[in-house]
Scaffold this active site. Structure first.
Site, PDB file in Angstrom:
ATOM      1  N   CYS A  72       0.820  -1.228   0.000  1.00  0.00           N
ATOM      2  CA  CYS A  72       0.000   0.000   0.000  1.00  0.00           C
ATOM      3  C   CYS A  72       0.846   1.267   0.000  1.00  0.00           C
ATOM      4  O   CYS A  72       0.323   2.359  -0.241  1.00  0.00           O
ATOM      5  CB  CYS A  72      -0.934  -0.001   1.199  1.00  0.00           C
ATOM      6  SG  CYS A  72      -1.990  -1.454   1.250  1.00  0.00           S
ATOM      7  N   HIS A 118      -2.348   7.037   3.235  1.00  0.00           N
ATOM      8  CA  HIS A 118      -2.940   5.814   2.695  1.00  0.00           C
ATOM      9  C   HIS A 118      -4.314   5.626   3.341  1.00  0.00           C
ATOM     10  O   HIS A 118      -4.492   5.872   4.536  1.00  0.00           O
ATOM     11  CB  HIS A 118      -2.036   4.620   2.992  1.00  0.00           C
ATOM     12  CG  HIS A 118      -2.673   3.316   2.648  1.00  0.00           C
ATOM     13  ND1 HIS A 118      -3.282   3.099   1.432  1.00  0.00           N
ATOM     14  CD2 HIS A 118      -2.839   2.163   3.366  1.00  0.00           C
ATOM     15  CE1 HIS A 118      -3.778   1.881   1.411  1.00  0.00           C
ATOM     16  NE2 HIS A 118      -3.532   1.296   2.575  1.00  0.00           N
ATOM     17  N   ASN A 178     -10.176   0.486   0.820  1.00  0.00           N
ATOM     18  CA  ASN A 178      -8.723   0.425   0.674  1.00  0.00           C
ATOM     19  C   ASN A 178      -8.376  -0.168  -0.699  1.00  0.00           C
ATOM     20  O   ASN A 178      -8.708  -1.314  -0.979  1.00  0.00           O
ATOM     21  CB  ASN A 178      -8.172  -0.457   1.802  1.00  0.00           C
ATOM     22  CG  ASN A 178      -6.659  -0.564   1.792  1.00  0.00           C
ATOM     23  OD1 ASN A 178      -6.000  -0.163   0.832  1.00  0.00           O
ATOM     24  ND2 ASN A 178      -6.105  -1.116   2.853  1.00  0.00           N
TER      25      ASN A 178
HETATM   26  O1  UT7 Z   1      -3.584  -1.242   3.868  1.00  0.00           O
HETATM   27  C1  UT7 Z   1      -3.061  -1.923   4.959  1.00  0.00           C
HETATM   28  C2  UT7 Z   1      -3.867  -3.114   5.274  1.00  0.00           C
HETATM   29  N1  UT7 Z   1      -4.931  -3.040   6.192  1.00  0.00           N
HETATM   30  C3  UT7 Z   1      -5.089  -2.277   7.284  1.00  0.00           C
HETATM   31  O2  UT7 Z   1      -4.413  -1.356   7.507  1.00  0.00           O
HETATM   32  C4  UT7 Z   1      -6.150  -2.625   8.275  1.00  0.00           C
HETATM   33  C5  UT7 Z   1      -5.749  -2.278   9.683  1.00  0.00           C
HETATM   34  N2  UT7 Z   1      -6.706  -2.763  10.664  1.00  0.00           N
HETATM   35  C6  UT7 Z   1      -7.968  -2.271  10.787  1.00  0.00           C
HETATM   36  O3  UT7 Z   1      -8.343  -1.384  10.056  1.00  0.00           O
HETATM   37  C7  UT7 Z   1      -8.869  -2.830  11.874  1.00  0.00           C
HETATM   38  O4  UT7 Z   1      -8.079  -3.585  12.764  1.00  0.00           O
HETATM   39  C8  UT7 Z   1     -10.046  -3.690  11.331  1.00  0.00           C
HETATM   40  C9  UT7 Z   1     -11.024  -2.819  10.571  1.00  0.00           C
HETATM   41  C10 UT7 Z   1      -9.503  -4.795  10.422  1.00  0.00           C
HETATM   42  C11 UT7 Z   1     -10.788  -4.347  12.483  1.00  0.00           C
HETATM   43  O5  UT7 Z   1     -11.301  -3.327  13.346  1.00  0.00           O
HETATM   44  P1  UT7 Z   1     -11.156  -3.421  14.921  1.00  0.00           P
HETATM   45  O6  UT7 Z   1     -11.825  -2.266  15.502  1.00  0.00           O
HETATM   46  O7  UT7 Z   1      -9.660  -3.582  15.173  1.00  0.00           O
HETATM   47  O8  UT7 Z   1     -11.951  -4.712  15.278  1.00  0.00           O
HETATM   48  P2  UT7 Z   1     -11.439  -6.075  15.918  1.00  0.00           P
HETATM   49  O9  UT7 Z   1     -10.619  -6.853  14.943  1.00  0.00           O
HETATM   50  O10 UT7 Z   1     -10.814  -5.787  17.256  1.00  0.00           O
HETATM   51  O11 UT7 Z   1     -12.787  -6.849  16.153  1.00  0.00           O
HETATM   52  C12 UT7 Z   1     -13.788  -6.380  17.093  1.00  0.00           C
HETATM   53  C13 UT7 Z   1     -15.020  -7.224  16.909  1.00  0.00           C
HETATM   54  C14 UT7 Z   1     -14.750  -8.727  16.894  1.00  0.00           C
HETATM   55  O12 UT7 Z   1     -15.829  -9.383  17.526  1.00  0.00           O
HETATM   56  P3  UT7 Z   1     -15.673  -9.921  19.035  1.00  0.00           P
HETATM   57  O13 UT7 Z   1     -14.519 -10.883  18.985  1.00  0.00           O
HETATM   58  O14 UT7 Z   1     -15.387  -8.717  19.858  1.00  0.00           O
HETATM   59  O15 UT7 Z   1     -16.998 -10.533  19.284  1.00  0.00           O
HETATM   60  C15 UT7 Z   1     -14.777  -9.067  15.435  1.00  0.00           C
HETATM   61  O16 UT7 Z   1     -15.123 -10.408  15.179  1.00  0.00           O
HETATM   62  O17 UT7 Z   1     -15.646  -6.934  15.659  1.00  0.00           O
HETATM   63  C16 UT7 Z   1     -15.875  -8.148  14.955  1.00  0.00           C
HETATM   64  N3  UT7 Z   1     -15.825  -7.872  13.521  1.00  0.00           N
HETATM   65  C17 UT7 Z   1     -16.921  -7.507  12.824  1.00  0.00           C
HETATM   66  N4  UT7 Z   1     -18.198  -7.314  13.200  1.00  0.00           N
HETATM   67  C18 UT7 Z   1     -19.075  -6.936  12.256  1.00  0.00           C
HETATM   68  C19 UT7 Z   1     -14.764  -7.919  12.685  1.00  0.00           C
HETATM   69  N5  UT7 Z   1     -15.153  -7.595  11.442  1.00  0.00           N
HETATM   70  C20 UT7 Z   1     -16.477  -7.339  11.500  1.00  0.00           C
HETATM   71  C21 UT7 Z   1     -17.437  -6.935  10.559  1.00  0.00           C
HETATM   72  N6  UT7 Z   1     -18.719  -6.746  10.970  1.00  0.00           N
HETATM   73  N7  UT7 Z   1     -17.121  -6.731   9.255  1.00  0.00           N
END
Ligand code: UT7
Length: 332
Positions: A112, A259, A289
């Site tokens: 990226c 980014h 993204n």
């Molecule tokens: O270009 C470079 C590549 N990518 C990135 O830079 C991405 C960097 N990371 C992020 O943007 C974030 O970490 C994410 C968007 C991927 C995830 O967001 P988060 O606020 O860090 O959520 P999390 O992974 O801590 O998950 C929190 C909860 C989990 O449920 P439980 O375990 O608390 O019950 C996940 O299973 O949210 C759940 N979850 C979702 N819920 C509804 C994860 N994805 C989803 C979803 N819809 N799409």
């Protein structure tokens, strides 16, 4: 060393658009979760357009907006991590399709952060001698072909499209800070074909363990939380270091193009830098993204909107798989 001038930009996005509502039909998610956690509302998704095609479209627009003809281009750099072929380079295909003669072409794989790294590379070529005057950078991405649409934590994040820019030499300032941390290579990856041929000793082959945990086919794996933490600390660090080389601070920049991975990453980076969000250009709501295409698409939109003025101090900052990060600051 001389600086750089962006004299043309271009953009191409596929026609098909997916909304957050569309994703609620294929995974357990909601518009509310996606909007609050990422800032994304829609993404453009390939209707089968290959990466070279998107790169060609954006590249043609960039050359035209620069007021140049294809034969004025001396070098083509393509930043795609989703090339259509192992070989040839996507840059070569784009060069051929655009009828650019007498130029040389290179693909780079800087995830990226690809556009930031390509711009830095372009500047170094432009600074050495007189044989390279105009460089076309194309950043086409077909990221959705790497996405596992059963994994809700990654599938809602990505879209497809291309950005491009024509870059030439200038007397303005240019400084950059680039760094990679290969120890984080397992934080985002997508596997290519495994080694093997007609004569492979299968038993011996088994002894070569997978470097990373076995992924699901060729799909992208991402440790989202780790990447989030990396991005929110490394984006400010890269910008501060690039600005320090220029003798100022990020507060002196007129516009920062980060980014577009997650709106919350950008907000947190702004907070860490103690800067108002107005300094940051954000369009993630519409595209999600698109890996290396994000920054050049932002650049194009800012130019089209007349929001970049001669003499502006511009900052670009990227991060991604590798793990990789980098920033450059230059006089527009
Ligand atoms: O270009 C470079 C590549 N990518 C990135 O830079 C991405 C960097 N990371 C992020 O943007 C974030 O970490 C994410 C968007 C991927 C995830 O967001 P988060 O606020 O860090 O959520 P999390 O992974 O801590 O998950 C929190 C909860 C989990 O449920 P439980 O375990 O608390 O019950 C996940 O299973 O949210 C759940 N979850 C979702 N819920 C509804 C994860 N994805 C989803 C979803 N819809 N799409």
């Amino acid at each position: 060393m001389a600086g750089i001038k962006i004299i043309g930009t271009g953009k191409y996005v596929p026609e098909t658009v997916s909304t957050n509502e569309d994703f609620t039909k294929i995974v357990d998610t909601s518009d509310e979760w996606i909007t609050q956690r990422t800032g994304i509302k829609t993404r453009h998704m390939s209707d089968g357009e290959p990466s070279w095609y998107m790169g060609m479209k954006a590249g043609a627009q960039a050359i035209e907006s620069a007021g140049l003809s294809p034969d004025d281009i001396d070098m083509v750099i393509c930043t795609s991590v989703t090339g259509d072929y192992y070989t040839p380079a996507t840059a070569n295909i784009v060069q051929g399709k655009l009828n650019i003669h007498h130029a040389f072409s290179i693909d780079i794989n800087c995830a990226c952060a690809g556009f930031v790294y390509a711009l830095d590379m372009a500047r170094r070529y432009l600074s050495v001698g007189e044989d390279v005057q105009n460089i076309l950078i194309v950043s086409p991405e077909n990221i959705t072909k790497l996405v596992d649409y059963t994994d809700r934590s990654t599938c809602v994040l990505f879209g497809d499209g291309a950005g491009a820019a024509v870059v030439t030499r200038s007397e303005g300032f240019y400084h950059s800070y680039l760094e990679t941390d290969g120890s984080g290579a397992d934080k985002i990856y997508a596997q290519s074909a495994r080694p093997g041929n007609a004569f492979t000793n299968r038993e011996k082959a088994e002894s070569f363990k997978e470097l990373f945990p076995q992924g699901k086919e060729h799909y992208m794996y991402m440790a989202g939380n780790d990447v989030y933490r990396f991005a929110t600390t490394k984006m400010p660090e890269a910008l501060e270091k690039a600005c320090a080389k220029a003798g100022f601070t990020p507060a002196d920049l007129d516009i920062i193009i980060p980014h577009q991975a997650n709106a919350r990453i950008i907000t947190t980076a702004a907070k860490n830098l103690k800067l108002p969000m107005e300094k940051f250009y954000v369009n993630i709501e519409h595209y999600g993204n698109i890996s290396s295409a994000c920054i050049p698409i932002c650049l194009h939109e800012l130019r089209e909107a007349g929001r970049l003025h001669s003499g502006d101090k511009v900052g670009l900052v990227g991060f991604g798989a590798g793990l990789i990060f980098g920033a450059c600051v230059f006089e527009y």
